[in-house]
Scaffold this active site. Structure first.
Site, PDB file in Angstrom:
ATOM      1  N   GLY A   9      14.782  68.795  -1.467  1.00 24.12           N
ATOM      2  CA  GLY A   9      14.671  68.245  -2.813  1.00 24.12           C
ATOM      3  C   GLY A   9      13.439  67.360  -2.945  1.00 24.12           C
ATOM      4  N   ARG A  10      13.187  66.855  -4.137  1.00 21.07           N
ATOM      5  CA  ARG A  10      12.011  66.008  -4.364  1.00 21.07           C
ATOM      6  C   ARG A  10      12.050  64.754  -3.500  1.00 21.07           C
ATOM      7  NH1 ARG A  10      13.597  68.444  -8.749  1.00 21.07           N
ATOM      8  NH2 ARG A  10      12.124  69.663  -9.974  1.00 21.07           N
ATOM      9  N   GLU A  19      19.812  67.951  17.505  1.00 17.37           N
ATOM     10  CA  GLU A  19      20.688  67.074  18.275  1.00 17.37           C
ATOM     11  C   GLU A  19      21.376  66.102  17.317  1.00 17.37           C
ATOM     12  OE1 GLU A  19      18.648  63.720  20.480  1.00 17.37           O
ATOM     13  OE2 GLU A  19      16.939  65.093  20.259  1.00 17.37           O
ATOM     14  N   THR A  76      22.355  59.630  -3.618  1.00 18.74           N
ATOM     15  CA  THR A  76      22.730  60.656  -4.587  1.00 18.74           C
ATOM     16  C   THR A  76      23.263  60.006  -5.863  1.00 18.74           C
ATOM     17  OG1 THR A  76      23.223  62.276  -2.869  1.00 18.74           O
ATOM     18  CG2 THR A  76      24.295  62.594  -5.006  1.00 18.74           C
ATOM     19  N   HIS A  84      13.115  59.827 -17.332  1.00 20.84           N
ATOM     20  CA  HIS A  84      12.959  60.520 -16.056  1.00 20.84           C
ATOM     21  C   HIS A  84      12.441  61.938 -16.282  1.00 20.84           C
ATOM     22  CE1 HIS A  84      15.543  57.288 -14.471  1.00 20.84           C
ATOM     23  NE2 HIS A  84      15.014  57.589 -13.308  1.00 20.84           N
ATOM     24  N   LYS A  93      16.005  65.988 -13.816  1.00 19.94           N
ATOM     25  CA  LYS A  93      17.098  65.073 -13.486  1.00 19.94           C
ATOM     26  C   LYS A  93      18.340  65.452 -14.281  1.00 19.94           C
ATOM     27  CE  LYS A  93      18.221  60.146 -13.029  1.00 19.94           C
ATOM     28  NZ  LYS A  93      18.627  60.286 -11.619  1.00 19.94           N
TER      29      LYS A  93
END
EC number: 1.17.1.8
Length: 217
Positions: free
Chosen positions: A10-11, A40, A72, A127, A131
């Site tokens: 993602g951005r 790992e 998020t 935004h 978004k």
């Protein structure tokens, strides 16, 4: 630092990966729509994905049992409640904005509200067109510090990383307090500070305000 990143492509995921690589940190685990990469066990998990991937995030936290930094947006009350529950066993840093400038904006907004009486208050946030959540998590944070019913207007246009303005208006004047993100790097820098904070912290639920307080003290 050996870290895992959910939402790698993602951005914000790309911005975090580039900054962490620049600082010498190693990506050893990632997960996004294209699948899983595992080298790992990571020392910490960072999540900048979508609310739809939240159950997968919880699954990986349970599997690796390492601190979580989650940025998020659009999480619902039940998902926030789950973060509080898992924070009983690991450090969790949750925020809708990892900019130091936004922390200053929040404090200035709270100060202005305490000094001004009989004013109209409005919040405007802008935004990029991609978004999905509206209003932004940061706008909700501003409303929370005001602790009153305030209208939020949202604009989705172009590739704006994030603009937030709080208007205080009387019949004789208008005061505006604004913050403009010029690039996503500023958020990635806050994520790095949060990861360094979480790795050294005991189990508990933290916000970026906790990280910011440590930075300025």
């Amino acid at each position: 630092m050996k870290y895992g990143l959910i939402g790698r492509n993602g951005r914000m995921g790309n911005e975090i990966y580039n900054l962490f690589s620049e600082k010498g940190h190693q990506l050893v685990f990632s997960y996004d729509k294209s699948g899983e990469f595992f080298e790992e066990k990571p020392e910490i998990l960072i999540d900048f994905s979508l609310p739809e991937a939240f159950n997968k995030v919880i699954e990986y936290v349970d599997k690796f049992k390492v601190p979580l930094v989650i940025g998020t947006t659009g999480l619902d009350e039940n998902q926030i409640k789950q973060l509080h529950e898992i924070s009983q066993n690991i450090p969790v840093v949750q925020s809708y904005n990892f900019s130091i400038g936004i922390q200053v904006l929040l404090r200035l907004t709270k100060l202005a509200d305490s000094l001004l009486k009989d004013v109209d208050i409005e919040i405007l946030e802008t935004h990029h067109r991609f978004k999905k959540d509206k209003p932004s998590g940061t706008a909700k944070m501003l409303k929370d510090v005001l602790n009153k019913d305030v209208n939020i207007s949202s604009i989705r246009v172009g590739n704006v990383p994030g603009d937030h303005t709080v208007y205080f208006g009387t019949l004789g004047e208008v005061i505006t307090i604004s913050h403009r993100a010029l690039s996503r790097r500023t958020f990635a820098e806050g994520v790095l500070k949060s990861a360094e904070f979480a790795i050294k912290s005991i189990a508990g639920f933290y916000t970026f305000n906790d990280v910011f307080n440590l930075t300025i003290n």
